[in-house]
Design an enzyme around this catalytic site. Structure first.
Site, PDB file in Angstrom:
ATOM      1  N   SER B  57       0.867  -1.180   0.000  1.00  0.00           N
ATOM      2  CA  SER B  57       0.000   0.000   0.000  1.00  0.00           C
ATOM      3  C   SER B  57       0.897   1.220   0.000  1.00  0.00           C
ATOM      4  O   SER B  57       1.901   1.241   0.727  1.00  0.00           O
ATOM      5  CB  SER B  57      -0.888   0.050   1.246  1.00  0.00           C
ATOM      6  N   GLU B  64      -0.244  18.629  -6.353  1.00  0.00           N
ATOM      7  CA  GLU B  64      -1.528  18.731  -7.058  1.00  0.00           C
ATOM      8  C   GLU B  64      -2.481  17.609  -6.659  1.00  0.00           C
ATOM      9  O   GLU B  64      -3.318  17.189  -7.440  1.00  0.00           O
ATOM     10  CB  GLU B  64      -1.278  18.693  -8.571  1.00  0.00           C
ATOM     11  N   SER B  65      -2.371  17.075  -5.431  1.00  0.00           N
ATOM     12  CA  SER B  65      -3.255  16.066  -4.812  1.00  0.00           C
ATOM     13  C   SER B  65      -2.497  14.767  -4.513  1.00  0.00           C
ATOM     14  O   SER B  65      -1.533  14.814  -3.789  1.00  0.00           O
ATOM     15  CB  SER B  65      -4.554  15.857  -5.570  1.00  0.00           C
ATOM     16  N   HIS B  70      -2.838   0.100  -4.061  1.00  0.00           N
ATOM     17  CA  HIS B  70      -2.934  -1.059  -3.174  1.00  0.00           C
ATOM     18  C   HIS B  70      -2.833  -2.287  -4.057  1.00  0.00           C
ATOM     19  O   HIS B  70      -3.568  -2.386  -5.045  1.00  0.00           O
ATOM     20  CB  HIS B  70      -4.269  -1.068  -2.412  1.00  0.00           C
ATOM     21  N   CYS B  85      -4.766  17.963  -9.810  1.00  0.00           N
ATOM     22  CA  CYS B  85      -5.406  19.261  -9.993  1.00  0.00           C
ATOM     23  C   CYS B  85      -4.620  20.075 -11.004  1.00  0.00           C
ATOM     24  O   CYS B  85      -3.395  19.949 -11.101  1.00  0.00           O
ATOM     25  CB  CYS B  85      -5.450  20.028  -8.683  1.00  0.00           C
TER      26      CYS B  85
END
Lengths: 138, 138
Positions: B57, B64-65, B70, B85
């Site tokens: 994980s 930008e985010s 996973h 973004c």
């Protein structure tokens, strides 16, 4: 135990939140970790970052996938992802808790399955006997 | 510059991947960071975790985010999120790169808007003059 999918993913849009909360990285991290705990998830690691002039991005990696948040205090908006695996976790508890803590006047959500078991079987040419989410020991 | 939404979010399901790659935390982290870079994102932090007996994980927080993954080596499956973004980033470049590196025989995707500008305006009672994604300086 659901045999339909490995995980479930709630995408939440929180509108008209408390702007001061959305700016407060420490509070946001605490709320996200607490949301994971309340949902019965096991927290593995969390990483949060404060933007200049404001805004918070952060992720809580849980044993059962992750919770993520991005805040735009300048617009009172936060994007939240609650991705959990296994039937012992209820991501909606995390959602309710965060909606309350962010003081979101309005929220919109979408819940999606992740890891559709039939598709995993089909696209792997039926090589697996049975596909289930197993709680993994760290 | 899109004036419709702050961000875009690709949810990708990768099926029948290379099982050895899905087990290899170091490789997965390198691929995820490289995927972010290739998409023109700026990496802020990354956090990865190996599960016992296997599975990875991890999240790459970008300016930008975020990108998240996973893996379920036991089923050849990986769930990937590419949330970006701004119009300078192309998350599909990250998608193509990861599909190749994970050697996914099959992929399914969904692209969703995050932070719909009209909804932010409406649910905040039109308190904002103009809502745009601004590249934030760390």
């Amino acid at each position: 135990m659901s045999d339909r999918r490995l995980g479930r993913h709630i995408l939440a849009e929180f509108y008209n939140c408390n702007v001061e909360v959305l700016k407060d990285t420490e509070a946001i991290e605490n709320y996200m970790v607490e949301a994971a705990t309340k949902a019965n998830a096991t927290v593995v690691k969390s990483v949060f970052h404060t933007f200049n002039p404001y805004g918070v991005s952060g992720v809580v990696v849980i044993q059962e996938s992750h919770l993520a948040i991005h805040t735009w205090p300048e617009y009172g908006y936060a994007a939240v992802d609650l991705f959990t695996c296994g039937e012992d976790i209820n991501p909606w508890i995390a959602f309710d808790y965060l909606k309350d803590k962010l003081e979101a006047e309005k929220a919109e959500t979408m819940e999606l399955d992740r890891g559709d078991v039939n598709k995993i079987q089909t696209y792997s040419h039926n090589k697996y006997d049975k596909i289930v989410y197993k709680q993994q020991i760290v």
